[in-house]
Structure formats: C-alpha cells, structure tokens
Scaffold this motif. Structure first.
Motif, PDB file in Angstrom:
ATOM      1  N   LEU A   1       0.861  -1.182   0.000  1.00 51.19           N
ATOM      2  CA  LEU A   1       0.000   0.000   0.000  1.00 51.19           C
ATOM      3  C   LEU A   1       0.895   1.229   0.000  1.00 51.19           C
ATOM      4  O   LEU A   1       1.686   1.431   0.928  1.00 51.19           O
ATOM      5  CB  LEU A   1      -0.914   0.003   1.231  1.00 51.19           C
ATOM      6  CG  LEU A   1      -1.812   1.230   1.426  1.00 51.19           C
ATOM      7  CD1 LEU A   1      -2.757   1.418   0.248  1.00 51.19           C
ATOM      8  CD2 LEU A   1      -2.599   1.118   2.735  1.00 51.19           C
ATOM      9  N   ASN A   2       0.768   2.058  -1.022  1.00 51.50           N
ATOM     10  CA  ASN A   2       1.587   3.260  -1.197  1.00 51.50           C
ATOM     11  C   ASN A   2       0.700   4.482  -0.985  1.00 51.50           C
ATOM     12  O   ASN A   2      -0.103   4.831  -1.850  1.00 51.50           O
ATOM     13  CB  ASN A   2       2.201   3.251  -2.605  1.00 51.50           C
ATOM     14  CG  ASN A   2       3.068   4.454  -2.878  1.00 51.50           C
ATOM     15  OD1 ASN A   2       3.615   5.060  -1.966  1.00 51.50           O
ATOM     16  ND2 ASN A   2       3.211   4.812  -4.155  1.00 51.50           N
TER      17      ASN A   2
ATOM     18  N   VAL B   1       3.414  -1.341   3.959  1.00 54.22           N
ATOM     19  CA  VAL B   1       2.714  -0.058   3.828  1.00 54.22           C
ATOM     20  C   VAL B   1       3.755   1.055   3.854  1.00 54.22           C
ATOM     21  O   VAL B   1       4.637   1.072   4.718  1.00 54.22           O
ATOM     22  CB  VAL B   1       1.686   0.138   4.968  1.00 54.22           C
ATOM     23  CG1 VAL B   1       1.064   1.538   4.897  1.00 54.22           C
ATOM     24  CG2 VAL B   1       0.597  -0.939   4.885  1.00 54.22           C
ATOM     25  N   VAL B   2       3.646   1.986   2.902  1.00 50.84           N
ATOM     26  CA  VAL B   2       4.548   3.134   2.844  1.00 50.84           C
ATOM     27  C   VAL B   2       3.724   4.397   3.057  1.00 50.84           C
ATOM     28  O   VAL B   2       2.800   4.685   2.290  1.00 50.84           O
ATOM     29  CB  VAL B   2       5.303   3.194   1.504  1.00 50.84           C
ATOM     30  CG1 VAL B   2       6.263   4.390   1.498  1.00 50.84           C
ATOM     31  CG2 VAL B   2       6.079   1.897   1.274  1.00 50.84           C
ATOM     32  N   LEU B   3       4.062   5.133   4.104  1.00 52.72           N
ATOM     33  CA  LEU B   3       3.345   6.343   4.495  1.00 52.72           C
ATOM     34  C   LEU B   3       4.285   7.529   4.317  1.00 52.72           C
ATOM     35  O   LEU B   3       5.197   7.730   5.099  1.00 52.72           O
ATOM     36  CB  LEU B   3       2.888   6.221   5.955  1.00 52.72           C
ATOM     37  CG  LEU B   3       2.160   7.408   6.587  1.00 52.72           C
ATOM     38  CD1 LEU B   3       0.874   7.716   5.832  1.00 52.72           C
ATOM     39  CD2 LEU B   3       1.858   7.118   8.063  1.00 52.72           C
TER      40      LEU B   3
ATOM     41  N   PRO C   1      -4.271   4.535  11.587  1.00 55.03           N
ATOM     42  CA  PRO C   1      -4.937   3.725  10.552  1.00 55.03           C
ATOM     43  C   PRO C   1      -3.948   3.041   9.609  1.00 55.03           C
ATOM     44  O   PRO C   1      -4.219   1.940   9.127  1.00 55.03           O
ATOM     45  CB  PRO C   1      -5.829   4.727   9.821  1.00 55.03           C
ATOM     46  CG  PRO C   1      -5.267   6.067  10.126  1.00 55.03           C
ATOM     47  CD  PRO C   1      -4.656   5.951  11.491  1.00 55.03           C
ATOM     48  N   ALA C   2      -2.784   3.672   9.364  1.00 56.04           N
ATOM     49  CA  ALA C   2      -1.779   3.021   8.520  1.00 56.04           C
ATOM     50  C   ALA C   2      -1.254   1.759   9.192  1.00 56.04           C
ATOM     51  O   ALA C   2      -1.044   0.724   8.542  1.00 56.04           O
ATOM     52  CB  ALA C   2      -0.639   3.983   8.218  1.00 56.04           C
TER      53      ALA C   2
ATOM     54  N   ILE D   1       6.766   1.558   6.502  1.00 55.22           N
ATOM     55  CA  ILE D   1       7.823   2.544   6.292  1.00 55.22           C
ATOM     56  C   ILE D   1       7.181   3.926   6.335  1.00 55.22           C
ATOM     57  O   ILE D   1       6.300   4.234   5.527  1.00 55.22           O
ATOM     58  CB  ILE D   1       8.554   2.314   4.949  1.00 55.22           C
ATOM     59  CG1 ILE D   1       9.254   0.947   4.953  1.00 55.22           C
ATOM     60  CG2 ILE D   1       9.566   3.427   4.694  1.00 55.22           C
ATOM     61  CD1 ILE D   1       9.949   0.599   3.644  1.00 55.22           C
ATOM     62  N   CYS D   2       7.616   4.750   7.293  1.00 52.03           N
ATOM     63  CA  CYS D   2       7.043   6.079   7.504  1.00 52.03           C
ATOM     64  C   CYS D   2       8.094   7.150   7.227  1.00 52.03           C
ATOM     65  O   CYS D   2       9.279   6.947   7.513  1.00 52.03           O
ATOM     66  CB  CYS D   2       6.564   6.245   8.934  1.00 52.03           C
ATOM     67  SG  CYS D   2       5.388   5.017   9.482  1.00 52.03           S
ATOM     68  N   THR D   3       7.647   8.295   6.742  1.00 50.05           N
ATOM     69  CA  THR D   3       8.552   9.419   6.551  1.00 50.05           C
ATOM     70  C   THR D   3       8.034  10.643   7.297  1.00 50.05           C
ATOM     71  O   THR D   3       6.833  10.797   7.520  1.00 50.05           O
ATOM     72  CB  THR D   3       8.728   9.782   5.070  1.00 50.05           C
ATOM     73  OG1 THR D   3       7.533  10.441   4.594  1.00 50.05           O
ATOM     74  CG2 THR D   3       9.016   8.567   4.212  1.00 50.05           C
TER      75      THR D   3
END
Length: 338
Positions: free
Chosen positions: A154-155, A243-245, A270-271, A282-284
């Motif tokens: 999920l991008n 998942v990439v946030l 929610p992510a 993976i969060c930024t």
C-alpha cells in the motif's frame, strides 16, 4: 580564474564522484549534484534527471550573473544537457521566472530518468510545482525494492507512484497507490507503461484518510455531523504486507488534517492497522525541526494505544548526494516491523 560560486559547484561535483560511479553502475542517472543548504548556497539545489539539470532556488532568486556562471560550469561538465532554472522563492513555492521560447520547449519536454533500473517520467515544468520524482527518497525506494517481492504493498500519498512502481518492478504481488490528485496518478500510470508493468498496480483516487479508514477497518462514514462528505471510492477492509506512508508536511481536507509536527498519529494509527501482523510499515517525516527520536517515541506511543507492537525499527538515511552538517537529515525514514 574561477569564482567562489563555481568553486562550490565544482567541489560538490567532485565530492560525488564515487557515489555517481556506483549509481551509474546501478542504472541510476537521477541524483542531486548540489545541495546548497550544506554546500555553500542556502536554498539552491541542482538535480540531474537523465539529460536534464533542474536548478531550483527556494530562498532568493539567482542573480543573472550567478545563473550565467552556473550554466557555464554545467554546460562544460555535462555538454548537451538541458539546464532549466525554476525560481521557487516566491510565496507557496510558485515558479516565478520566465524562460525563453527555446527553454520553454525544453522545460515541458517529456523525458525519462532511471533509478535502480526503474524508468520514471520527468518534466522540468508541468501543471504542478514539485519534480515528479523526489530524489532524497531514493534510499526509501531502494529499501522498498529489497522488501517488496511477493508482497502486497500500500503506497499512501503516492504522488506519481514512484514507490509503487519500484515495488512492482521488484516483484510485488499487488500494489495499491492512493493519492487525491488524478493528474499525479496519470503520471504514475505512464511510469507503469514505461516499465512494462500493469496487472500488479492499482490506482485509487482518494483522500488518504478516507482510504486508510476503510482499509484499516475503522470505517469512513459518508455523513459527518450532519454534513454529507464529498464522494470517495468504496474500499474493502484489507491489510497489506508492506505499507509506505509518505505524507506532506501539512494539508487539510474535510476528511482530516495532515500535520507532521503536531499530529502524526492521526495518519499513523490507521496506517498501522492496515499493516498485516508481521508486516512492515515505512514512515517518513520531512520536517527538519522534528527531532528524530521524539518522532519515533511518538510512533511507539501511538502503536501502543492502537494495541499493536513495534517489534523492530531501522532508520533509513538519505544517500550521500544529500549531505548533512550534523548527521540528522531533514527527511526522516523509519522502517518498522510490526
């Protein structure tokens, strides 16, 4: 005799010689050649995208003399490349400077650039303001390619779907790209075509909050406090392996507020719930003033409240074409095993 400005540009290019050799060996021709905040001219950046050099100023415009000097240096170092200057020092980072007719043709010419063997569509100017590929996230895309094979991805805040395209190229089983802007997703679809991808990629034109609340199982009502919300796609609950946030610093819609300084948890919860047990998130956070450890502590507290555990974490650091003075890059990337 060279000027101090040319000396700075030359020193930055020399400092990257080993990195550039490695990148070229990895089929990469997109990288930052001058990172002015550290290399001597605050607010000035020079990025290579294939045969394009994109020059941008964010604090104050280049003088005519500086621009001529810069163009002279890079034309000598990269003969045949187009150099396009975007002055983005005006409010809201709007491009202020005019170009000649010849430069306008070059600025709006569709091009291709490569990163880690993946091809991306590039234009120096288009209807938006930002480049279609953010180069400081290369380290993140590199890691996504190492993680993605056989996984569902999920991008979020996909923009032109660079992360999603990289994941699909690396063998992801399914990639869902979520962004509210149809124009950005169209570039993502063009990126898919350039890389001969297709069946593994899905594009969801939606506010990220509306999509996340549905995927996570929290639910997105269509009426809030008596007001009917704008239409949004109906999505089934689903958890993803990866998942990439990658949210912007701040944005506000009727669905929610993205605020990386004061309320990252509004997105993170929610992510996290949309990430499968044993999966990776993976969060930024691109806000320079946010302390890295403080941010991670915030993520841990948010995970605990959501009833999920962060089993392991790893910092992913932007690569050497984005040097720092103190080892704390503005872009923070956290890989979380959950």
């Amino acid at each position: 005799m060279t000027s101090s400005f040319t000396d700075l540009l030359s020193a930055a290019l020399t400092a990257r010689s080993e990195l550039v050799a490695r990148l070229h060996a990895e089929q990469t021709d997109a990288y930052r050649m001058f990172h002015g905040s550290v290399e001597g001219v605050a607010g000035l950046t020079v990025d290579r995208y294939g045969n394009l050099l994109l020059v941008q100023s964010f604090h104050e415009p280049l003088t005519a003399e500086q621009l001529t000097e810069l163009e002279t240096f890079y034309h000598r170092s990269f003969p045949g490349f187009d150099i396009i200057y975007n002055d983005r020092s005006q409010p809201n980072s709007r491009i202020a400077n005019k170009l000649s007719n010849e430069q306008m043709d070059a600025a709006f010419e569709p091009r291709e650039a490569q990163e880690l063997g993946v091809t991306y569509r590039i234009q120096a100017r288009h209807a938006g303001q930002d480049p279609w590929l953010f180069l400081d996230l290369r380290a993140g895309r590199r890691r996504v390619m190492q993680e993605a094979a056989g996984k569902t991805v999920l991008n979020l805040f996909a923009y032109t779907c660079g992360v999603g395209i990289a994941a699909a190229k690396a063998g992801a089983k399914q990639v869902v790209n979520v962004d509210f802007a149809e124009s950005s997703l169209l570039v993502g679809k063009e990126n898919s075509r350039l890389n001969h991808l297709g069946h593994t990629l899905r594009y969801v034109e939606s506010d990220a909050f509306a999509a996340l609340r549905q995927y996570s199982g929290l639910g997105q009502p269509r009426v809030v406090r008596g007001k009917r919300l704008p239409p949004f796609p109906k999505l089934e609950k689903q958890q993803f392996d990866l998942v990439v946030l990658d949210p912007p610093r701040y944005s506000k819609s009727i669905f929610g507020v993205v605020d990386l300084v004061n309320d990252y948890s509004a997105l993170f919860k929610p992510a996290l719930l949309a990430t499968a047990e044993g999966g990776t998130l993976i969060c930024t956070n691109n806000v320079a003033s946010v302390d890295r450890q403080d941010w991670f502590d915030q993520l841990q507290r948010s995970a605990k409240k959501a009833g999920r555990e962060i089993r392991d974490m790893e910092w992913i650091t932007p690569e050497a074409d984005f040097p720092t003075l103190d080892g704390n890059p503005p872009l923070k990337i956290a890989l979380l095993r959950v």
